[in-house]
Design a protein around this motif. Structure first.
Motif, short mmCIF file in Angstrom:
data_model
loop_
_atom_site.label_atom_id
_atom_site.label_comp_id
_atom_site.label_asym_id
_atom_site.label_seq_id
_atom_site.Cartn_x
_atom_site.Cartn_y
_atom_site.Cartn_z
N ILE A 40 0.86 -1.19 0.00
CA ILE A 40 0.00 0.00 0.00
C ILE A 40 0.90 1.24 0.00
CG2 ILE A 40 -1.81 1.27 1.25
CD1 ILE A 40 -2.52 -1.34 2.70
N GLY A 41 0.66 2.13 -0.93
CA GLY A 41 1.34 3.42 -0.93
C GLY A 41 0.44 4.42 -0.22
N ALA A 42 0.91 4.94 0.91
CA ALA A 42 0.04 5.79 1.73
C ALA A 42 0.74 7.10 2.11
CB ALA A 42 -0.38 5.05 3.00
N ASN A 43 -0.05 8.05 2.54
CA ASN A 43 0.51 9.32 3.04
C ASN A 43 -0.31 9.80 4.22
OD1 ASN A 43 -1.89 10.25 1.68
ND2 ASN A 43 -1.04 12.30 1.89
N LYS A 70 2.30 -4.78 3.33
CA LYS A 70 3.34 -3.77 3.48
C LYS A 70 2.74 -2.39 3.24
CE LYS A 70 7.87 -2.51 1.74
NZ LYS A 70 8.92 -2.82 0.77
N ILE A 71 3.05 -1.43 4.11
CA ILE A 71 2.53 -0.06 3.91
C ILE A 71 3.69 0.93 3.99
CG2 ILE A 71 1.88 0.29 6.35
CD1 ILE A 71 -0.64 1.83 5.19
N ASN A 72 3.78 1.80 2.99
CA ASN A 72 4.77 2.87 3.02
C ASN A 72 4.03 4.18 3.24
OD1 ASN A 72 6.92 1.16 2.38
ND2 ASN A 72 6.42 1.28 0.21
N ILE A 73 4.34 4.87 4.33
CA ILE A 73 3.61 6.10 4.65
C ILE A 73 4.55 7.30 4.52
CG2 ILE A 73 2.19 7.32 6.35
CD1 ILE A 73 1.54 4.66 7.64
N VAL A 74 4.19 8.23 3.65
CA VAL A 74 5.03 9.43 3.46
C VAL A 74 4.31 10.66 4.01
CG1 VAL A 74 6.27 8.50 1.46
CG2 VAL A 74 4.13 9.77 1.10
N ASP A 75 5.10 11.70 4.30
CA ASP A 75 4.58 12.96 4.84
C ASP A 75 4.37 13.95 3.69
OD1 ASP A 75 4.07 15.32 6.20
OD2 ASP A 75 6.01 15.41 7.23
N ASN A 84 0.73 15.17 -4.91
CA ASN A 84 0.57 14.76 -6.31
C ASN A 84 1.82 14.02 -6.79
OD1 ASN A 84 -1.89 16.07 -6.21
ND2 ASN A 84 -1.20 17.87 -7.37
N ASP A 85 2.99 14.58 -6.46
CA ASP A 85 4.26 13.94 -6.86
C ASP A 85 4.43 12.59 -6.17
OD1 ASP A 85 4.75 16.18 -8.35
OD2 ASP A 85 6.19 17.07 -6.93
N GLN A 86 4.07 12.54 -4.88
CA GLN A 86 4.21 11.28 -4.14
C GLN A 86 3.35 10.18 -4.75
OE1 GLN A 86 3.20 13.09 -0.38
NE2 GLN A 86 5.32 13.08 0.35
N PHE A 90 4.51 6.57 -6.22
CA PHE A 90 3.89 5.29 -5.83
C PHE A 90 3.42 4.51 -7.07
CE2 PHE A 90 2.65 6.95 -1.37
CZ PHE A 90 3.69 6.25 -0.76
N ILE A 91 2.83 5.24 -8.01
CA ILE A 91 2.33 4.58 -9.23
C ILE A 91 3.51 4.00 -10.00
CG2 ILE A 91 1.23 5.00 -11.48
CD1 ILE A 91 -0.67 6.98 -10.02
N GLY A 92 4.59 4.78 -10.10
CA GLY A 92 5.80 4.29 -10.78
C GLY A 92 6.36 3.04 -10.12
N GLN A 93 6.23 2.96 -8.81
CA GLN A 93 6.73 1.80 -8.07
C GLN A 93 5.81 0.59 -8.21
OE1 GLN A 93 6.91 3.62 -4.21
NE2 GLN A 93 9.08 4.16 -4.39
#
Ligand code: GAL
Ligand code: CA
Length: 343
Positions: A40-43, A70-75, A84-86, A90-93
């Motif tokens: 999961i790509g999260a923020n 698995k979860i990646n949480i960004v600020d 938007n960039d984050q 995530f989409i690229g990954q």
């Protein structure tokens, strides 16, 4: 034969290492057993927010761990452009699911469009999309949050009951409630609805109110609450009879400002953070409303897991989805009588 065996052994080890190291990126990975790991790509819109960072983020990690996800949480540092960039990253990954806490609730369509183009399911949480029709843009977007107005209704009912029970709270005896209000982020559905419905409870009870001042704060912050309350105490002094705060963080600041001036005015928050429960125990805060971030996080993970496994988002859970594809976790009143239950 011995040589062949050792060659095979080395080969197995190399394969195992390659298997592990493919975990470098954030995209979908395969473990040694060959099962697909869900990523999961999260923020969080702002790590400086004490409810989101103190309650929701740790709970997301906890429930993801428990589910083996698995979860990646960004600020996102309170910048929609950064988010938007984050999301692009995530989409690229190649993440399996996007779990997004919008910075600007009026920018949902940008994120929804990105997820749709990449065909990645998207779960928005905490800040509900405000653009008309945004949720209908994509069949794989859902929302997890609350029924925003309920926090205001519950807080309002609590304040009305306490006001009626404490005749001396009407310090100038004019029968009206002179209040100040710390609002939170303007345009945020929670801030807007809480403001409207907490005050409406007095109208509904036939108690007239007078707003002395109201202040928005895009950060919902303790520092902001402290500064504002100090200013209000300087300008209105004794005239303030009630401090309405749309979250606990700002209430903590108001309490601090009052303590500095040696005054005590009834004050109410929302979220039911640990510190709020302590203030209620100490008689420094009159009430709050549980914003159940733990269950909100649980719903995000439950939905993610189902969707990633190609199931209906709420299959096998106790959550329900309304007509705008939202799971709404209930708010609960927290008073001096029941606060200990929330510890
Ligand atoms: C609200 C919460 C606030 C703040 C905000 C951020 O639900 O009550 O404290 O965290 O979300 O979007
Ligand atoms: Ca009064």
């Amino acid at each position: 034969m011995k040589k062949l065996l050792s060659v095979m052994l080395v080969l197995t080890m190399v394969l195992a290492i390659v298997g592990c190291s493919s975990d470098k990126g954030s995209g979908t990975t395969t473990d040694q057993q060959g099962t697909k790991e869900i990523v999961i790509g999260a923020n969080i819109y702002n790590f400086g927010d004490n409810f989101m960072n103190g309650v929701v983020s740790p709970a997301l990690k906890e429930y993801a761990d428990a589910a083996g996800v698995k979860i990646n949480i960004v600020d996102s540092e309170n910048q929609q452009n950064k988010l938007n960039d984050q999301v692009d990253i995530f989409i690229g990954q190649g993440v399996d699911i996007l779990a997004i806490n919008l910075v600007d609730p009026a920018s949902a369509s940008t994120i929804i469009q990105k997820a749709k183009e990449a065909n990645i399911p998207l779960i928005l949480f905490n800040k509900e999309a405000t653009e008309e029709g945004a949720m209908a843009m994509y069949d794989k977007v859902w929302y997890v949050g609350t029924a925003s107005a309920d926090a205001g209704i519950i807080q309002g009912d609590m304040m009305v009951a306490d006001w009626k029970a404490n005749a001396k709270w009407d310090k100038n005896g004019d029968g009206k409630v002179q209040y100040v209000l710390l609002k939170g982020e303007p345009g945020h559905p929670d801030a807007e609805a809480r403001t409207e419905y907490s005050v409406k409870a007095f109208d509904d009870a036939g108690i007239p109110v007078e707003e002395l001042a109201m202040q928005p704060d895009p950060n919902w912050s303790t520092d902001g609450g402290n500064d504002k309350m100090a200013t209000w105490l300087a300008s209105f002094g004794d005239r303030i009879e009630l401090v309405i705060c749309n979250n606990d963080g700002m209430a903590f600041g108001a309490i601090n400002a009052m303590k500095e001036q040696g005054v005590s005015i009834p004050v109410y928050g929302v979220d039911a953070l640990e510190q709020a429960l302590n203030h209620i125990a100490d008689g420094e805060m009159n009430g709050t409303v549980l914003n159940d971030g733990k269950n909100q996080a649980k719903a995000v993970i439950d939905l993610s897991l189902n969707v990633a496994n190609g199931k209906d988002p709420i299959e096998g859970t106790s959550w329900t989805l309304d007509d705008v594809k939202a799971v709404r976790v209930p708010y609960v009143a927290v008073t001096p009588d029941n606060f200990a239950d929330f510890k």
